[in-house]
Write a protein that holds these residues in place. Structure first.
Motif, mmCIF file in Angstrom:
data_model
loop_
_atom_site.group_PDB
_atom_site.id
_atom_site.type_symbol
_atom_site.label_atom_id
_atom_site.label_comp_id
_atom_site.label_asym_id
_atom_site.label_seq_id
_atom_site.Cartn_x
_atom_site.Cartn_y
_atom_site.Cartn_z
ATOM 1 N N GLU A 100 -30.928 45.377 -53.728
ATOM 2 C CA GLU A 100 -29.937 46.332 -53.230
ATOM 3 C C GLU A 100 -28.613 46.131 -53.943
ATOM 4 O OE1 GLU A 100 -31.062 46.164 -48.553
ATOM 5 O OE2 GLU A 100 -30.728 44.266 -49.615
ATOM 6 N N GLY A 101 -27.629 46.937 -53.563
ATOM 7 C CA GLY A 101 -26.307 46.808 -54.125
ATOM 8 C C GLY A 101 -25.246 46.955 -53.056
ATOM 9 N N VAL A 102 -24.068 46.384 -53.326
ATOM 10 C CA VAL A 102 -22.943 46.506 -52.405
ATOM 11 C C VAL A 102 -21.668 46.594 -53.228
ATOM 12 C CG1 VAL A 102 -22.717 43.987 -52.174
ATOM 13 C CG2 VAL A 102 -21.823 45.482 -50.369
ATOM 14 N N SER A 103 -20.766 47.448 -52.797
ATOM 15 C CA SER A 103 -19.473 47.596 -53.459
ATOM 16 C C SER A 103 -18.450 46.771 -52.691
ATOM 17 C CB SER A 103 -19.045 49.068 -53.493
ATOM 18 O OG SER A 103 -19.900 49.815 -54.334
ATOM 19 N N ILE A 104 -17.689 45.937 -53.404
ATOM 20 C CA ILE A 104 -16.806 44.980 -52.756
ATOM 21 C C ILE A 104 -15.414 45.037 -53.375
ATOM 22 C CG2 ILE A 104 -16.506 42.560 -52.099
ATOM 23 C CD1 ILE A 104 -19.440 42.085 -52.636
ATOM 24 N N ASN A 105 -14.398 44.960 -52.531
ATOM 25 C CA ASN A 105 -13.039 44.770 -53.018
ATOM 26 C C ASN A 105 -12.986 43.389 -53.673
ATOM 27 O OD1 ASN A 105 -10.228 44.105 -53.195
ATOM 28 N ND2 ASN A 105 -9.771 45.535 -51.554
ATOM 29 N N PHE A 112 -21.246 34.356 -55.704
ATOM 30 C CA PHE A 112 -22.543 35.027 -55.673
ATOM 31 C C PHE A 112 -23.466 34.403 -56.706
ATOM 32 C CE2 PHE A 112 -19.688 37.569 -58.337
ATOM 33 C CZ PHE A 112 -20.425 37.851 -59.470
ATOM 34 N N ASP A 113 -24.769 34.620 -56.510
ATOM 35 C CA ASP A 113 -25.771 34.100 -57.436
ATOM 36 C C ASP A 113 -25.551 34.689 -58.826
ATOM 37 O OD1 ASP A 113 -27.515 32.288 -56.037
ATOM 38 O OD2 ASP A 113 -28.259 33.991 -54.876
ATOM 39 N N GLU A 114 -25.675 33.842 -59.843
ATOM 40 C CA GLU A 114 -25.456 34.315 -61.214
ATOM 41 C C GLU A 114 -26.525 35.287 -61.666
ATOM 42 O OE1 GLU A 114 -27.220 33.426 -64.164
ATOM 43 O OE2 GLU A 114 -28.788 32.296 -63.123
ATOM 44 N N SER A 115 -27.650 35.349 -60.957
ATOM 45 C CA SER A 115 -28.716 36.283 -61.315
ATOM 46 C C SER A 115 -28.362 37.727 -60.954
ATOM 47 C CB SER A 115 -30.017 35.887 -60.601
ATOM 48 O OG SER A 115 -29.832 35.873 -59.193
ATOM 49 N N LEU A 116 -27.379 37.920 -60.102
ATOM 50 C CA LEU A 116 -26.971 39.262 -59.706
ATOM 51 C C LEU A 116 -26.129 39.906 -60.808
ATOM 52 C CD1 LEU A 116 -25.994 38.508 -56.000
ATOM 53 C CD2 LEU A 116 -27.984 39.810 -56.763
ATOM 54 N N THR A 117 -26.197 41.205 -60.897
ATOM 55 C CA THR A 117 -25.388 41.939 -61.870
ATOM 56 C C THR A 117 -24.110 42.430 -61.194
ATOM 57 O OG1 THR A 117 -26.499 44.042 -61.376
ATOM 58 C CG2 THR A 117 -27.430 42.685 -63.130
ATOM 59 N N TRP A 118 -23.046 42.588 -61.982
ATOM 60 C CA TRP A 118 -21.798 43.107 -61.414
ATOM 61 C C TRP A 118 -21.090 43.982 -62.436
ATOM 62 C CZ3 TRP A 118 -16.899 41.898 -63.406
ATOM 63 C CH2 TRP A 118 -16.861 40.852 -64.342
ATOM 64 N N ASP A 119 -20.306 44.927 -61.918
ATOM 65 C CA ASP A 119 -19.546 45.823 -62.780
ATOM 66 C C ASP A 119 -18.376 46.381 -61.974
ATOM 67 O OD1 ASP A 119 -18.751 47.195 -64.993
ATOM 68 O OD2 ASP A 119 -20.471 48.540 -65.080
ATOM 69 N N ILE A 120 -17.390 46.913 -62.679
ATOM 70 C CA ILE A 120 -16.211 47.506 -62.050
ATOM 71 C C ILE A 120 -16.351 49.017 -62.098
ATOM 72 C CG2 ILE A 120 -13.700 47.760 -62.189
ATOM 73 C CD1 ILE A 120 -13.643 44.992 -63.523
ATOM 74 N N THR A 137 -19.051 46.418 -58.018
ATOM 75 C CA THR A 137 -20.403 46.610 -57.494
ATOM 76 C C THR A 137 -21.279 45.439 -57.917
ATOM 77 O OG1 THR A 137 -20.178 49.025 -57.615
ATOM 78 C CG2 THR A 137 -22.398 48.139 -57.444
ATOM 79 N N ILE A 138 -21.930 44.815 -56.946
ATOM 80 C CA ILE A 138 -22.840 43.700 -57.193
ATOM 81 C C ILE A 138 -24.225 44.098 -56.714
ATOM 82 C CG2 ILE A 138 -23.352 41.284 -56.647
ATOM 83 C CD1 ILE A 138 -20.383 40.831 -56.227
ATOM 84 N N GLY A 139 -25.244 43.873 -57.539
ATOM 85 C CA GLY A 139 -26.580 44.319 -57.167
ATOM 86 C C GLY A 139 -27.681 43.407 -57.665
ATOM 87 N N GLY A 140 -28.874 43.606 -57.087
ATOM 88 C CA GLY A 140 -30.037 42.821 -57.472
ATOM 89 C C GLY A 140 -30.605 42.078 -56.286
ATOM 90 N N THR A 141 -31.190 40.930 -56.555
ATOM 91 C CA THR A 141 -31.752 40.087 -55.495
ATOM 92 C C THR A 141 -31.064 38.732 -55.531
ATOM 93 O OG1 THR A 141 -33.887 41.213 -55.566
ATOM 94 C CG2 THR A 141 -33.842 39.008 -54.602
ATOM 95 N N GLY A 142 -30.411 38.383 -54.450
ATOM 96 C CA GLY A 142 -29.662 37.133 -54.376
ATOM 97 C C GLY A 142 -28.653 37.195 -53.254
#
Length: 222
Positions: A100-105, A112-120, A137-142
């Protein structure tokens, strides 16, 4: 030595779980795979641990960090042992993502786990007039740990339109696309304004987490 300081609730939590709350305001992470954390959030560690600046990973992401107010300053934590994280005594909550993904301030990101992807990402409709609004936005499994000021409220956006001050919005479902509600009008401006001119607007299946505090907006070109 005798003291209430040595009460059981203040002793280190013994757990086989990689991510554990030491207490409501402190996170304990067991290393193995690397962890990405907000710079300056480490308060203690045990074992052989290294800390390194985490690069953006791409020129596009680097440009977003430079040009936006979403200042995601991360460090990579690696080695063997346990690391304790905290940030200004905020309350820590764990989000376990399963594809899944979540958008975070970015101000609410702790680790967070380094296996997760992130972008602005830029909020649609947030142009120059709003100073530009961005989120990470951070997404993936972790696992993601967020740091919240005060006790939060989780609002269901599926039942009716939901409006949130951008400086109080902690995170929301990545499938939600926030819009911008501008409640400013000429009469209000002439009277000094209300201080509540711009809000995120959410409507659809998903949630938004709101904290009991408004971050101070970053200065222009910060």
């Amino acid at each position: 030595m005798r003291s209430d300081l040595f009460a059981r609730e203040n002793l280190e939590v013994q757990s086989q779980e990689r991510w554990t709350l030491q207490n409501p305001q402190m996170l304990r992470v067991g290393l193995g795979p690397d962890v990405l954390a907000t710079k300056g959030s480490m308060v203690a560690y045990q074992g052989q641990v290294q800390f390194h600046h985490e690069k953006s990973g791409s020129l596009g992401k680097l440009a977003k960090k430079v040009l936006t107010s979403e200042n995601v300053s991360l460090m990579r934590v690696s080695g063997q042992g346990e690391v304790f994280f905290a940030d200004e005594a905020g309350y820590v909550h764990l989000l376990h993502l399963e594809g899944e993904g979540v958008s975070i301030n970015s101000r609410n990101i702790l680790a967070f786990d380094e296996s997760l992807t992130w972008d602005i990402n830029r909020t649609k409709g947030a142009g120059i007039a709003t100073g530009g609004l961005f989120n990470t936005t951070i997404g993936g499994t972790g696992t993601v740990a967020i740091n919240v000021v005060g006790n939060p409220v989780v609002l269901d956006c599926s039942q009716q339109p939901t409006f949130v001050d951008p400086q109080a919005a902690v995170c929301w479902s990545a499938n939600l696309t926030p819009g911008i509600q501008n409640s400013m009008n000429v009469g209000s401006v002439l009277r000094g304004g209300s201080g509540e001119a711009i809000q995120y607007s959410f409507h659809g299946p998903g949630f938004v987490v709101v904290q009991a505090y408004e971050w101070k907006p970053p200065p222009p070109n910060a």
